[in-house]
Design an enzyme around this catalytic site. Sequence first.
Site, short mmCIF file in Angstrom:
data_model
loop_
_atom_site.label_atom_id
_atom_site.label_comp_id
_atom_site.label_asym_id
_atom_site.label_seq_id
_atom_site.Cartn_x
_atom_site.Cartn_y
_atom_site.Cartn_z
N CYS A 137 -2.66 9.94 -5.95
CA CYS A 137 -3.77 9.61 -5.05
C CYS A 137 -4.87 10.67 -5.19
O CYS A 137 -4.62 11.85 -4.98
CB CYS A 137 -3.33 9.54 -3.59
SG CYS A 137 -4.77 9.26 -2.53
N LYS A 177 0.86 -1.18 0.00
CA LYS A 177 0.00 0.00 0.00
C LYS A 177 0.90 1.24 0.00
O LYS A 177 1.99 1.22 0.58
CB LYS A 177 -0.88 -0.02 1.27
CG LYS A 177 -1.69 1.24 1.50
CD LYS A 177 -2.78 1.45 0.46
CE LYS A 177 -3.53 2.77 0.66
NZ LYS A 177 -4.44 3.04 -0.46
O1 RRO Z 1 -5.84 5.34 -0.47
C1 RRO Z 1 -6.52 5.78 -1.43
O2 RRO Z 1 -7.58 6.39 -1.25
C2 RRO Z 1 -6.08 5.61 -2.82
C3 RRO Z 1 -4.79 5.86 -3.25
BR1 RRO Z 1 -3.40 6.33 -2.11
C4 RRO Z 1 -4.49 5.79 -4.63
O3 RRO Z 1 -3.36 6.03 -5.09
N1 RRO Z 1 -5.49 5.45 -5.48
C5 RRO Z 1 -6.75 5.20 -5.05
O4 RRO Z 1 -7.63 4.89 -5.87
N2 RRO Z 1 -7.03 5.27 -3.71
#
Ligand code: RRO
Length: 308
Positions: free
Chosen positions: A127, A44
Site C-alpha cells: 500500500c 478490500k
Molecule cells: O487504500 C489505498 O490507498 C490503497 C491500497 Br491499501 C493499495 O494497496 N493500493 C492502492 O493503490 N491504494
Amino acid sequence: MDLTVTIAGVKFPSCLMNASGALCVTAEELTGLGRSRSGAIVTKSMTVEPREGNPEPRYHPFAGGSINSMGLPNLGYRAYAELIPALKQFGKPLIASVAGLCEDDFPAIAKVINGAAPDLIEVNLSCPNIPGKPQIGYDAEASERLIKRVRPLITVPMGVKLPPYFDPAHHELMGSVIARCGVDFLNLINSVGNGLFVNPDNETVVIKPKGGFGGLGGTIIKPVALANVRAFYKYFKGRMPIIGTGGVVQGVDAFEHLLCGASAVQVGTALVEEGVQVFARLEKELAACLEQRGYKSAEDCRGKLKEL
Ligand code: RRO
C-alpha cells in the site's frame, strides 16, 4: 471459450476478477461482485480497526488511468470475517486481502481471517498511501520477516501482492525472498506508488492527501505490470501462479498478461469507471482474442510470449 483457471489448487470460474480496492469495501459492493461475472470476490485490504481512509478527493480518473490515495478505507477484519460465509455462497473463490499499519497487525488479522475460511489469502505488502509508512515490499528484509510470521498461521493458499519493481536486481532479490517463504501465489502489481497528476488549468493537484501524490493505475501502468509478471514468471520457471494486475481495460490487455505468464488477471481502474458490467465485456473480448489466435482456453496461452 474456456476461461476457467486453477490457482494454487483453487478453481476459478473465470480468469477475470476485481482488484482489491475496486468496488469491494462494503457488504453491498462485495455482494455486487458475487452477483457479477467476476471470477472471484476479492475484498478490500483489511486492517485491525475499521478506517474511514484519507480525506477526499482521494481518487481521480484521467485519460489513460487513475491516481488514488484512498488510505485503506475498510470495515476492519472482524466485519470481513463475519461476511465471508455468506460471500462464499456465490460459488466463486473468496480472496481476503490482509493489510496492516504495523508488522504485528498482519499475524493478528491473518489468524482470525484464516479461521473464517476464505478460499485464498492475499497479503498486501504494497500500500503506497499511508503517510509515514513505506511500502513493505520495497524492504526485502522486512518482507521476509513479515511473510515468515504470517505463513504458519494460514492454512489456505497464501499469496503476496507486491509493488512494481524497476530493476532486475530487485526482481531477483524479492524472488529469492518469496522462494524461501512458502508463498503459494503472487499478485503483480499494486499501483505505481507516489505518482503526481497535475491539472495545468487550475494549477493544482487532483487529490488531497499527501500533497497530491498517489498510486497510479490503469492503461499507463500496463507495461510496468507486464514486465513484473514476466520477470517473476521467468524467475520461478513458470511454477509460481501469478495474478496479473495493472492496465486491464480491454480483453487484449488480459491476453497480454496471460502471455507474459499470468494465470488470471484483476481489474481495478476499469472496474471503478465502468462498474461490474466490465466483466461481461472483458470476457467477450478475451474470448474473441483467444479464438482468433487458435487458443482453446485461457490456460493454453499462459507464458507463451515469444522473444526475438
Ligand atoms: O487504500 C489505498 O490507498 C490503497 C491500497 Br491499501 C493499495 O494497496 N493500493 C492502492 O493503490 N491504494
